[in-house]
Design a protein around this motif. Structure first.
Motif, mmCIF file in Angstrom:
data_model
loop_
_atom_site.group_PDB
_atom_site.id
_atom_site.type_symbol
_atom_site.label_atom_id
_atom_site.label_comp_id
_atom_site.label_asym_id
_atom_site.label_seq_id
_atom_site.Cartn_x
_atom_site.Cartn_y
_atom_site.Cartn_z
ATOM 1 N N PRO A 3 0.811 -1.214 0.000
ATOM 2 C CA PRO A 3 0.000 0.000 0.000
ATOM 3 C C PRO A 3 0.846 1.266 0.000
ATOM 4 C CG PRO A 3 0.113 -0.914 2.202
ATOM 5 C CD PRO A 3 0.776 -1.917 1.292
ATOM 6 N N GLN A 4 0.307 2.303 -0.611
ATOM 7 C CA GLN A 4 0.835 3.643 -0.439
ATOM 8 C C GLN A 4 -0.013 4.321 0.640
ATOM 9 O OE1 GLN A 4 2.147 5.788 -3.992
ATOM 10 N NE2 GLN A 4 1.445 4.064 -5.242
ATOM 11 N N ILE A 5 0.636 5.074 1.514
ATOM 12 C CA ILE A 5 -0.031 5.584 2.710
ATOM 13 C C ILE A 5 0.301 7.053 2.897
ATOM 14 C CG2 ILE A 5 -0.225 5.378 5.218
ATOM 15 C CD1 ILE A 5 0.665 2.396 4.805
ATOM 16 N N GLU A 6 -0.725 7.865 3.078
ATOM 17 C CA GLU A 6 -0.566 9.279 3.409
ATOM 18 C C GLU A 6 -1.211 9.513 4.771
ATOM 19 O OE1 GLU A 6 0.736 13.259 2.435
ATOM 20 O OE2 GLU A 6 1.108 11.302 1.493
ATOM 21 N N ALA A 7 -0.459 10.121 5.677
ATOM 22 C CA ALA A 7 -0.939 10.361 7.040
ATOM 23 C C ALA A 7 -1.302 11.829 7.226
ATOM 24 C CB ALA A 7 0.132 9.956 8.049
ATOM 25 N N PHE A 8 -2.290 12.063 8.097
ATOM 26 C CA PHE A 8 -2.764 13.412 8.412
ATOM 27 C C PHE A 8 -2.872 13.512 9.931
ATOM 28 C CE2 PHE A 8 -4.268 12.126 4.310
ATOM 29 C CZ PHE A 8 -4.140 13.250 3.503
ATOM 30 N N GLY A 26 -5.986 5.305 -8.702
ATOM 31 C CA GLY A 26 -6.582 4.025 -8.337
ATOM 32 C C GLY A 26 -7.651 4.166 -7.267
ATOM 33 N N HIS A 27 -7.596 3.269 -6.290
ATOM 34 C CA HIS A 27 -8.627 3.187 -5.263
ATOM 35 C C HIS A 27 -7.999 3.345 -3.879
ATOM 36 C CE1 HIS A 27 -10.473 1.304 -8.768
ATOM 37 N NE2 HIS A 27 -11.648 1.594 -8.223
ATOM 38 N N CYS A 28 -8.828 3.756 -2.919
ATOM 39 C CA CYS A 28 -8.289 4.025 -1.587
ATOM 40 C C CYS A 28 -9.315 3.726 -0.503
ATOM 41 C CB CYS A 28 -7.822 5.476 -1.473
ATOM 42 S SG CYS A 28 -9.144 6.693 -1.371
ATOM 43 N N ALA A 29 -8.808 3.673 0.723
ATOM 44 C CA ALA A 29 -9.615 3.661 1.939
ATOM 45 C C ALA A 29 -9.123 4.797 2.825
ATOM 46 C CB ALA A 29 -9.485 2.331 2.676
ATOM 47 N N VAL A 30 -10.046 5.404 3.546
ATOM 48 C CA VAL A 30 -9.720 6.414 4.551
ATOM 49 C C VAL A 30 -9.895 5.774 5.922
ATOM 50 C CG1 VAL A 30 -10.315 8.671 5.517
ATOM 51 C CG2 VAL A 30 -10.513 8.271 3.042
ATOM 52 N N VAL A 31 -8.909 5.934 6.796
ATOM 53 C CA VAL A 31 -8.941 5.316 8.121
ATOM 54 C C VAL A 31 -8.960 6.403 9.189
ATOM 55 C CG1 VAL A 31 -7.803 3.703 9.693
ATOM 56 C CG2 VAL A 31 -7.597 3.372 7.218
ATOM 57 N N ASP A 32 -9.968 6.358 10.068
ATOM 58 C CA ASP A 32 -10.052 7.193 11.281
ATOM 59 C C ASP A 32 -9.958 8.692 10.980
ATOM 60 O OD1 ASP A 32 -10.461 5.048 12.965
ATOM 61 O OD2 ASP A 32 -8.338 4.755 13.382
ATOM 62 N N GLN A 59 -4.850 13.065 -6.134
ATOM 63 C CA GLN A 59 -4.347 11.762 -6.575
ATOM 64 C C GLN A 59 -5.335 11.043 -7.490
ATOM 65 O OE1 GLN A 59 -1.267 10.475 -5.858
ATOM 66 N NE2 GLN A 59 -0.784 12.416 -4.860
ATOM 67 N N ALA A 60 -6.493 11.670 -7.742
ATOM 68 C CA ALA A 60 -7.527 11.089 -8.611
ATOM 69 C C ALA A 60 -7.939 9.702 -8.131
ATOM 70 C CB ALA A 60 -7.055 11.050 -10.061
ATOM 71 N N LEU A 61 -8.144 9.585 -6.804
ATOM 72 C CA LEU A 61 -8.478 8.298 -6.200
ATOM 73 C C LEU A 61 -9.988 8.113 -6.090
ATOM 74 C CD1 LEU A 61 -5.871 8.386 -3.295
ATOM 75 C CD2 LEU A 61 -5.726 7.019 -5.394
ATOM 76 N N THR A 62 -10.414 6.883 -6.202
ATOM 77 C CA THR A 62 -11.800 6.511 -5.926
ATOM 78 C C THR A 62 -11.870 5.900 -4.536
ATOM 79 O OG1 THR A 62 -12.265 6.078 -8.264
ATOM 80 C CG2 THR A 62 -13.722 5.040 -6.644
ATOM 81 N N VAL A 63 -12.686 6.478 -3.667
ATOM 82 C CA VAL A 63 -12.805 5.986 -2.296
ATOM 83 C C VAL A 63 -13.734 4.772 -2.275
ATOM 84 C CG1 VAL A 63 -13.545 6.508 0.054
ATOM 85 C CG2 VAL A 63 -12.373 8.258 -1.308
ATOM 86 N N GLN A 64 -13.209 3.646 -1.823
ATOM 87 C CA GLN A 64 -14.041 2.452 -1.661
ATOM 88 C C GLN A 64 -14.540 2.302 -0.235
ATOM 89 O OE1 GLN A 64 -11.232 -0.419 -3.905
ATOM 90 N NE2 GLN A 64 -13.248 -1.377 -4.065
ATOM 91 N N TRP A 65 -13.666 2.648 0.725
ATOM 92 C CA TRP A 65 -13.988 2.409 2.125
ATOM 93 C C TRP A 65 -13.626 3.623 2.975
ATOM 94 C CZ3 TRP A 65 -16.620 -1.906 3.198
ATOM 95 C CH2 TRP A 65 -16.516 -2.987 2.317
ATOM 96 N N ILE A 132 -9.183 -3.132 -1.609
ATOM 97 C CA ILE A 132 -8.998 -1.692 -1.812
ATOM 98 C C ILE A 132 -8.308 -1.574 -3.166
ATOM 99 C CG2 ILE A 132 -8.038 0.471 -0.937
ATOM 100 C CD1 ILE A 132 -7.864 -0.881 1.839
ATOM 101 N N GLY A 133 -9.094 -1.505 -4.223
ATOM 102 C CA GLY A 133 -8.513 -1.561 -5.554
ATOM 103 C C GLY A 133 -7.760 -2.857 -5.744
ATOM 104 N N GLN A 134 -6.465 -2.763 -6.040
ATOM 105 C CA GLN A 134 -5.642 -3.952 -6.250
ATOM 106 C C GLN A 134 -5.061 -4.509 -4.959
ATOM 107 O OE1 GLN A 134 -2.957 -3.774 -9.748
ATOM 108 N NE2 GLN A 134 -3.804 -1.733 -10.142
ATOM 109 N N LEU A 135 -5.362 -3.867 -3.840
ATOM 110 C CA LEU A 135 -4.857 -4.302 -2.551
ATOM 111 C C LEU A 135 -5.855 -5.233 -1.866
ATOM 112 C CD1 LEU A 135 -3.722 -0.799 -1.259
ATOM 113 C CD2 LEU A 135 -2.200 -2.605 -2.114
ATOM 114 N N LYS A 136 -5.339 -6.177 -1.094
ATOM 115 C CA LYS A 136 -6.156 -7.011 -0.241
ATOM 116 C C LYS A 136 -6.008 -6.524 1.202
ATOM 117 C CE LYS A 136 -7.902 -10.123 -3.049
ATOM 118 N NZ LYS A 136 -9.369 -10.219 -3.245
ATOM 119 N N ALA A 137 -7.142 -6.355 1.881
ATOM 120 C CA ALA A 137 -7.137 -5.913 3.274
ATOM 121 C C ALA A 137 -7.827 -6.966 4.131
ATOM 122 C CB ALA A 137 -7.850 -4.572 3.407
#
Length: 286
Positions: A3-8, A26-32, A59-65, A132-137
């Motif tokens: 995964p690529q990860i951006e923190a805030f 691609g696709h992404c999830a937002v956490v917390d 990043q032109a991401l589609t939010v899945q979760w 999460i797109g091509q990622l498995k979670a």
């Protein structure tokens, strides 16, 4: 694919939110996620959440979760706001129903509130696997801080919620309803049984004096240096330490507004007949 990860990082609450994605475009999830809240005025602002919106759009991401590790007591979730802006499904551990039942009684919520998890789009169970797109979670149940705590493993990264803090801070409190120091110890050991190079991403950092906020370490770091649960600390020793520490802690500043909002997946209570939404303060209860 890792995964690529951006923190805030939110200075006001010490909370770290994350965007986890497979690739730009691609696709992404937002956490917390965090919704800014001023307890003096009762006003909310989406400033922190809008930083996430801007990144996702750049990043032109589609939010899945839109994932919650638990019903937080120290900040309001921006999940409802983000879903309206970006789409995606709001998900949390299935044991959120236990938390909802407790706080439904504490706050004497309106008859239309049902403690069945239906406020969320999806309830996750232990070891559930999702894309999460091509990622498995994978969802990992890690109760103890609350009954509904869930960590999320994506490739070599695990988002641990409040189960662990950075090694020099230790672990989260266990004195909320349904919390258990014994259970937390077992959850921590589950995480620390992962490969030593596994990256662990914290939901909070409360750095000791002289250290800047940070939120990632490895399983090996935790096993060697965590001041509460490093290797060699027995369950009995941890429970004694955790129980003693919890007895001296104040309630989190935002626990009353936060829990009311977070058990609703970040939505506010329904408006009353004057069109205004209210958060309750139960007296002499907690």
């Amino acid at each position: 694919m890792q995964p690529q990860i951006e923190a805030f990082f939110d200075d006001a609450t010490g909370t770290v939110s994350y965007v986890v994605f497979d690739q730009p475009g691609g696709h992404c999830a937002v956490v917390d996620s965090v919704l800014d809240y001023d307890p003096k005025s009762g006003r909310t602002r989406p400033q922190s959440a809008d930083r996430i919106v801007a990144f996702v759009q750049r990043q032109a991401l589609t939010v899945q979760w839109i994932l919650e590790t638990h019903a937080h007591a120290d900040h309001l979730s921006a999940a409802h706001y983000l879903r309206g802006k970006l789409g995606g499904k709001i998900a949390i551990g299935a044991s959120i129903t236990q938390v909802q039942k407790v706080f439904n009684k504490v706050f004497h919520l309106e008859p239309g509130f049902h403690p069945d998890g239906s406020q969320f789009d999806h309830l996750l169970h232990d070891n559930d696997v999702f894309d999460i797109g091509q990622l498995k979670a994978r969802a990992l149940a890690v109760p103890g801080h609350t009954p509904a705590c869930m960590a999320y493993q994506v490739g070599d990264a695990v988002f641990v919620g409040d189960t662990l803090f950075m090694p020099d801070v230790g672990t989260a409190r266990c004195d909320f309803p349904g919390g258990s120091a014994h259970t937390l110890y077992q959850s921590v050991r589950r995480l620390l049984a992962l490969p030593p190079e596994t990256r662990l991403f914290m939901c909070h950092d409360y750095p000791p004096d002289g250290r800047t906020p940070t939120w990632m370490c490895t399983v090996a770091d935790q096993r060697e240096r965590n001041i509460h649960v490093r290797d060699g600390v027995s369950e009995e020793a941890f429970v004694e330490l955790r129980t003693r520490r919890d007895a001296g802690l104040d309630m989190p500043v935002l626990i009353l507004p936060a829990v009311q909002v977070n058990i609703r997946a970040g939505a506010m209570p329904p408006p009353e007949d004057n069109g205004v939404r209210y958060l309750k303060v139960p007296l002499n209860t907690l």
